[in-house]
Design a protein around this motif. Structure first.
Motif, PDB file in Angstrom:
ATOM      1  N   GLU A  60      -8.415  19.970 -78.280  1.00 39.10           N
ATOM      2  CA  GLU A  60      -8.337  20.845 -77.101  1.00 39.10           C
ATOM      3  C   GLU A  60      -9.211  20.329 -75.966  1.00 39.10           C
ATOM      4  O   GLU A  60      -8.837  20.397 -74.794  1.00 39.10           O
ATOM      5  N   PHE A  61     -10.403  19.821 -76.313  1.00 42.05           N
ATOM      6  CA  PHE A  61     -11.384  19.433 -75.294  1.00 42.05           C
ATOM      7  C   PHE A  61     -11.170  18.025 -74.762  1.00 42.05           C
ATOM      8  O   PHE A  61     -11.793  17.641 -73.768  1.00 42.05           O
ATOM      9  N   TRP A  62     -10.332  17.244 -75.408  1.00 46.62           N
ATOM     10  CA  TRP A  62     -10.235  15.820 -75.047  1.00 46.62           C
ATOM     11  C   TRP A  62      -9.830  15.634 -73.583  1.00 46.62           C
ATOM     12  O   TRP A  62     -10.423  14.843 -72.860  1.00 46.62           O
ATOM     13  N   ARG A  63      -8.830  16.379 -73.146  1.00 50.70           N
ATOM     14  CA  ARG A  63      -8.355  16.205 -71.773  1.00 50.70           C
ATOM     15  C   ARG A  63      -9.401  16.652 -70.741  1.00 50.70           C
ATOM     16  O   ARG A  63      -9.652  15.922 -69.773  1.00 50.70           O
ATOM     17  N   PRO A  64     -10.038  17.834 -70.886  1.00 47.58           N
ATOM     18  CA  PRO A  64     -11.118  18.186 -69.946  1.00 47.58           C
ATOM     19  C   PRO A  64     -12.261  17.183 -69.963  1.00 47.58           C
ATOM     20  O   PRO A  64     -12.829  16.873 -68.911  1.00 47.58           O
ATOM     21  N   PHE A  65     -12.616  16.669 -71.156  1.00 49.78           N
ATOM     22  CA  PHE A  65     -13.655  15.641 -71.224  1.00 49.78           C
ATOM     23  C   PHE A  65     -13.257  14.423 -70.393  1.00 49.78           C
ATOM     24  O   PHE A  65     -14.059  13.867 -69.627  1.00 49.78           O
ATOM     25  N   GLU A  66     -12.024  14.001 -70.555  1.00 44.37           N
ATOM     26  CA  GLU A  66     -11.545  12.804 -69.847  1.00 44.37           C
ATOM     27  C   GLU A  66     -11.570  13.019 -68.337  1.00 44.37           C
ATOM     28  O   GLU A  66     -11.963  12.125 -67.579  1.00 44.37           O
ATOM     29  N   HIS A  67     -11.174  14.208 -67.903  1.00 38.90           N
ATOM     30  CA  HIS A  67     -11.167  14.505 -66.465  1.00 38.90           C
ATOM     31  C   HIS A  67     -12.577  14.413 -65.893  1.00 38.90           C
ATOM     32  O   HIS A  67     -12.795  13.795 -64.840  1.00 38.90           O
ATOM     33  N   SER A  68     -13.546  15.007 -66.567  1.00 37.20           N
ATOM     34  CA  SER A  68     -14.934  14.958 -66.088  1.00 37.20           C
ATOM     35  C   SER A  68     -15.473  13.530 -66.102  1.00 37.20           C
ATOM     36  O   SER A  68     -16.129  13.091 -65.154  1.00 37.20           O
ATOM     37  N   PHE A  69     -15.180  12.810 -67.162  1.00 33.87           N
ATOM     38  CA  PHE A  69     -15.699  11.446 -67.309  1.00 33.87           C
ATOM     39  C   PHE A  69     -15.159  10.533 -66.223  1.00 33.87           C
ATOM     40  O   PHE A  69     -15.901   9.741 -65.630  1.00 33.87           O
ATOM     41  N   GLN A  70     -13.862  10.646 -65.922  1.00 32.70           N
ATOM     42  CA  GLN A  70     -13.263   9.775 -64.922  1.00 32.70           C
ATOM     43  C   GLN A  70     -13.743  10.092 -63.510  1.00 32.70           C
ATOM     44  O   GLN A  70     -13.708   9.221 -62.637  1.00 32.70           O
ATOM     45  N   ASN A  71     -14.187  11.317 -63.271  1.00 33.05           N
ATOM     46  CA  ASN A  71     -14.671  11.674 -61.940  1.00 33.05           C
ATOM     47  C   ASN A  71     -16.122  11.263 -61.701  1.00 33.05           C
ATOM     48  O   ASN A  71     -16.637  11.406 -60.593  1.00 33.05           O
ATOM     49  N   LEU A  72     -16.788  10.750 -62.733  1.00 26.01           N
ATOM     50  CA  LEU A  72     -18.142  10.214 -62.555  1.00 26.01           C
ATOM     51  C   LEU A  72     -18.051   8.787 -62.029  1.00 26.01           C
ATOM     52  O   LEU A  72     -17.054   8.091 -62.246  1.00 26.01           O
ATOM     53  N   ASN A  73     -19.105   8.345 -61.349  1.00 22.30           N
ATOM     54  CA  ASN A  73     -19.089   6.959 -60.889  1.00 22.30           C
ATOM     55  C   ASN A  73     -19.462   6.029 -62.048  1.00 22.30           C
ATOM     56  O   ASN A  73     -19.975   6.479 -63.082  1.00 22.30           O
ATOM     57  N   PRO A  74     -19.200   4.717 -61.921  1.00 19.39           N
ATOM     58  CA  PRO A  74     -19.412   3.802 -63.047  1.00 19.39           C
ATOM     59  C   PRO A  74     -20.832   3.819 -63.603  1.00 19.39           C
ATOM     60  O   PRO A  74     -21.024   3.717 -64.819  1.00 19.39           O
ATOM     61  N   ARG A  75     -21.843   3.960 -62.731  1.00 21.72           N
ATOM     62  CA  ARG A  75     -23.226   3.977 -63.213  1.00 21.72           C
ATOM     63  C   ARG A  75     -23.500   5.198 -64.075  1.00 21.72           C
ATOM     64  O   ARG A  75     -24.189   5.113 -65.101  1.00 21.72           O
ATOM     65  N   GLN A  76     -22.968   6.336 -63.673  1.00 20.02           N
ATOM     66  CA  GLN A  76     -23.160   7.556 -64.467  1.00 20.02           C
ATOM     67  C   GLN A  76     -22.465   7.434 -65.821  1.00 20.02           C
ATOM     68  O   GLN A  76     -22.989   7.893 -66.837  1.00 20.02           O
ATOM     69  N   ARG A  77     -21.299   6.802 -65.836  1.00 23.40           N
ATOM     70  CA  ARG A  77     -20.615   6.594 -67.113  1.00 23.40           C
ATOM     71  C   ARG A  77     -21.438   5.686 -68.032  1.00 23.40           C
ATOM     72  O   ARG A  77     -21.527   5.924 -69.246  1.00 23.40           O
ATOM     73  N   GLU A  78     -22.026   4.658 -67.459  1.00 27.05           N
ATOM     74  CA  GLU A  78     -22.856   3.748 -68.258  1.00 27.05           C
ATOM     75  C   GLU A  78     -24.017   4.498 -68.893  1.00 27.05           C
ATOM     76  O   GLU A  78     -24.371   4.259 -70.062  1.00 27.05           O
ATOM     77  N   VAL A  79     -24.638   5.391 -68.131  1.00 25.00           N
ATOM     78  CA  VAL A  79     -25.765   6.166 -68.643  1.00 25.00           C
ATOM     79  C   VAL A  79     -25.321   7.050 -69.805  1.00 25.00           C
ATOM     80  O   VAL A  79     -26.011   7.166 -70.826  1.00 25.00           O
ATOM     81  N   LEU A  80     -24.156   7.695 -69.649  1.00 27.49           N
ATOM     82  CA  LEU A  80     -23.654   8.543 -70.724  1.00 27.49           C
ATOM     83  C   LEU A  80     -23.355   7.728 -71.987  1.00 27.49           C
ATOM     84  O   LEU A  80     -23.656   8.156 -73.105  1.00 27.49           O
ATOM     85  N   ILE A  81     -22.757   6.562 -71.812  1.00 25.88           N
ATOM     86  CA  ILE A  81     -22.439   5.714 -72.962  1.00 25.88           C
ATOM     87  C   ILE A  81     -23.713   5.281 -73.676  1.00 25.88           C
ATOM     88  O   ILE A  81     -23.805   5.314 -74.907  1.00 25.88           O
ATOM     89  N   ASP A  82     -24.713   4.912 -72.895  1.00 21.52           N
ATOM     90  CA  ASP A  82     -25.988   4.491 -73.477  1.00 21.52           C
ATOM     91  C   ASP A  82     -26.618   5.628 -74.272  1.00 21.52           C
ATOM     92  O   ASP A  82     -27.099   5.434 -75.397  1.00 21.52           O
ATOM     93  N   LEU A  83     -26.616   6.835 -73.709  1.00 24.02           N
ATOM     94  CA  LEU A  83     -27.218   7.973 -74.401  1.00 24.02           C
ATOM     95  C   LEU A  83     -26.404   8.349 -75.633  1.00 24.02           C
ATOM     96  O   LEU A  83     -26.971   8.725 -76.672  1.00 24.02           O
ATOM     97  N   ALA A  84     -25.077   8.249 -75.547  1.00 25.54           N
ATOM     98  CA  ALA A  84     -24.244   8.561 -76.716  1.00 25.54           C
ATOM     99  C   ALA A  84     -24.554   7.609 -77.872  1.00 25.54           C
ATOM    100  O   ALA A  84     -24.565   8.023 -79.040  1.00 25.54           O
ATOM    101  N   ARG A  85     -24.832   6.349 -77.570  1.00 21.80           N
ATOM    102  CA  ARG A  85     -25.161   5.384 -78.608  1.00 21.80           C
ATOM    103  C   ARG A  85     -26.529   5.647 -79.210  1.00 21.80           C
ATOM    104  O   ARG A  85     -26.731   5.506 -80.416  1.00 21.80           O
ATOM    105  N   ARG A  86     -27.474   6.041 -78.365  1.00 21.99           N
ATOM    106  CA  ARG A  86     -28.830   6.324 -78.857  1.00 21.99           C
ATOM    107  C   ARG A  86     -28.902   7.657 -79.593  1.00 21.99           C
ATOM    108  O   ARG A  86     -29.771   7.857 -80.415  1.00 21.99           O
ATOM    109  N   GLU A  87     -28.048   8.595 -79.207  1.00 26.03           N
ATOM    110  CA  GLU A  87     -28.029   9.991 -79.665  1.00 26.03           C
ATOM    111  C   GLU A  87     -29.063  10.830 -78.924  1.00 26.03           C
ATOM    112  O   GLU A  87     -28.752  11.908 -78.424  1.00 26.03           O
ATOM    113  N   THR A  88     -30.313  10.399 -78.856  1.00 28.64           N
ATOM    114  CA  THR A  88     -31.317  11.108 -78.062  1.00 28.64           C
ATOM    115  C   THR A  88     -32.218  10.083 -77.382  1.00 28.64           C
ATOM    116  O   THR A  88     -32.287   8.923 -77.790  1.00 28.64           O
TER     117      THR A  88
END
Length: 435
Positions: free
Chosen positions: A305-333
């Protein structure tokens, strides 16, 4: 029976979505400020800036309706406190590639004026001042704005305050189609009324050429944040109260952990939870929480259910913000202490925290707001980067070195610090002492 008046197959969250009711939890301050800025002698502009699923569209539609001026009348200034009917709200949405935005605005204005007069046909001083409706072509942007400006000015001269509410204007079909001069003309409406934008993307990123326009100097950004957990709980219970129904507190807490404070995600989650409990025969047992296996089943449903809203929010971020999210997702905290010297990385993380994608834990560490969102971000990273490097492909020393650099982004790591991490040097051991 629980005394629930809804039918066996109806869902209070589906009904809530369809009837368009607006719930104020966590939005009272924003609504009070809007009431103030649109009614002061020199009206002001605002940009309600937040991520997808925050409820910006619902709020604008509520402001455009009749109930807003009744609920927030105490915050209206001067003459508009006594005569809220002299506030003229125009909700603008539905931008189309083949039609100039100004043309769409004029057509919406003509329709709204007709509604305004039908609601109260006695509008002294307005009839004579307003120009007659004019048909404009799809690409006649300049002519359309002349009509728009003339009409809005006529309303202002008649003592009526126009308030233009722009929804989803932060796209290439809306704001992105305007040139610098057109953005400047749009900003001139401030002389007669207020412009209220609801945006997910920064307007200057949508239309960089228009960044120098006076509109940007006049536009005050209001962060449209996610709800706190207690507000999210109130929000989830509101449709239940309307339907005289209930859900267990444990199920609601579990739902908030997955959906965070995003109203749209909460409604999607509530709908899925209600449907699952109905199929399990738990609708008449509002105090009995889901079993652990059923919670796992619900998680899988919400992952989809959440996949599409997640994708919409993620794509509206700029590339640097996406990089930060990816880095934090890999670290977990990540610890706030480690951000102190992280420069831009720190500011991007804190910006994303302000808008709800990142939460601060009690121990001062940061993580993504939902483990489902973390899974989504990691999936996006894998899609872009291809197969990830397995730790089995690295030696122990290589893996240690990799973790040192990964955990200290945008930092200079000294030779002595590497020695401490890789070879266990004492803190007071200096690199120049090593041959």
């Amino acid at each position: 029976m629980y005394g629930n008046p809804i039918s066996s197959y109806s869902n209070p969250y589906t009904d809530f979505l369809s009837d368009g009711r607006f719930v104020h939890f966590g939005r009272e301050g924003i609504l009070q400020e809007i009431a103030q800025v649109i009614s002061v002698p020199n009206p002001d502009h605002r940009d309600l800036h937040g991520l997808s699923g925050m409820g910006k569209t619902s709020l604008l539609r509520y402001v455009a309706g009749h109930q807003f001026v009744n609920d927030y009348r105490d915050f209206l200034s001067g003459e508009f406190h006594d005569r809220p009917d002299r506030l003229f709200f125009l909700y603008l949405s539905g931008w189309i590639d083949s039609i100039h935005p100004f043309v769409l605005m004029v057509r919406a204005l003509n329709d709204r004026l007709r509604e305004y007069y039908e609601a109260d046909q006695v509008r002294p001083g307005v009839d004579a001042a307003l120009p007659a409706p004019v048909v404009v072509g799809d690409d006649e942007g300049a002519r359309a704005f002349d009509i728009l400006e003339t009409t809005i000015r006529a309303l202002w001269l008649a003592g009526i305050r126009p308030v233009l509410l722009f929804d989803n204007f932060d796209t290439e079909l809306g704001f992105g189609k305007l040139n610098v001069d057109e953005v400047g003309r749009l900003g001139s409406v401030r002389d007669y009324g207020s412009l209220i934008f609801a945006t997910e993307r920064l307007l200057e990123e949508v239309n960089p050429a228009a960044k120098g326009s006076p509109l940007f100097k006049q536009l005050t950004q209001m962060p449209f944040r996610n709800m706190h957990d207690d507000q999210a709980g109130q929000f989830l219970r509101a449709p239940l109260d309307m339907a005289q129904a209930g859900l267990p507190d444990a199920d609601i807490i579990h739902l908030i952990e997955l959906a965070g404070g995003f109203p749209y995600l909460l409604v999607l989650g509530g709908r899925a939870l209600w449907d699952l409990r109905r199929r399990l025969g738990l609708r008449e047992k509002p105090a009995e929480p889901l079993s652990e296996p059923m919670l796992l089943y619900l998680d899988e449903r919400l992952r989809q259910e959440f996949w599409r809203p997640f994708e919409h929010s993620f794509q509206n971020l700029n590339p640097r913000q996406r990089e930060v999210l990816i880095d934090l997702a890999r670290r977990e905290t990540i610890s706030l202490d480690n951000l102190h010297e992280a420069g831009k990385q720190s500011s991007r993380l804190l910006w994303l925290e302000q808008y709800g994608l990142i939460e601060v834990l009690p121990d001062g560490r940061l993580r993504l707001f939902s483990r489902l969102f973390q899974e989504f971000v990691l999936d996006q990273a894998a899609t872009v980067a291809g197969p990830a490097l397995s730790s089995a492909d690295l030696t122990v020393q290589q893996e240690t070195l990799y973790n040192v650099f990964r955990n200290r982004p945008d930092e200079v790591v000294t030779f002595e610090e590497l020695g401490q991490e890789l070879w266990g040097w004492p803190v007071n051991r200096r690199g120049k002492d090593i041959q």
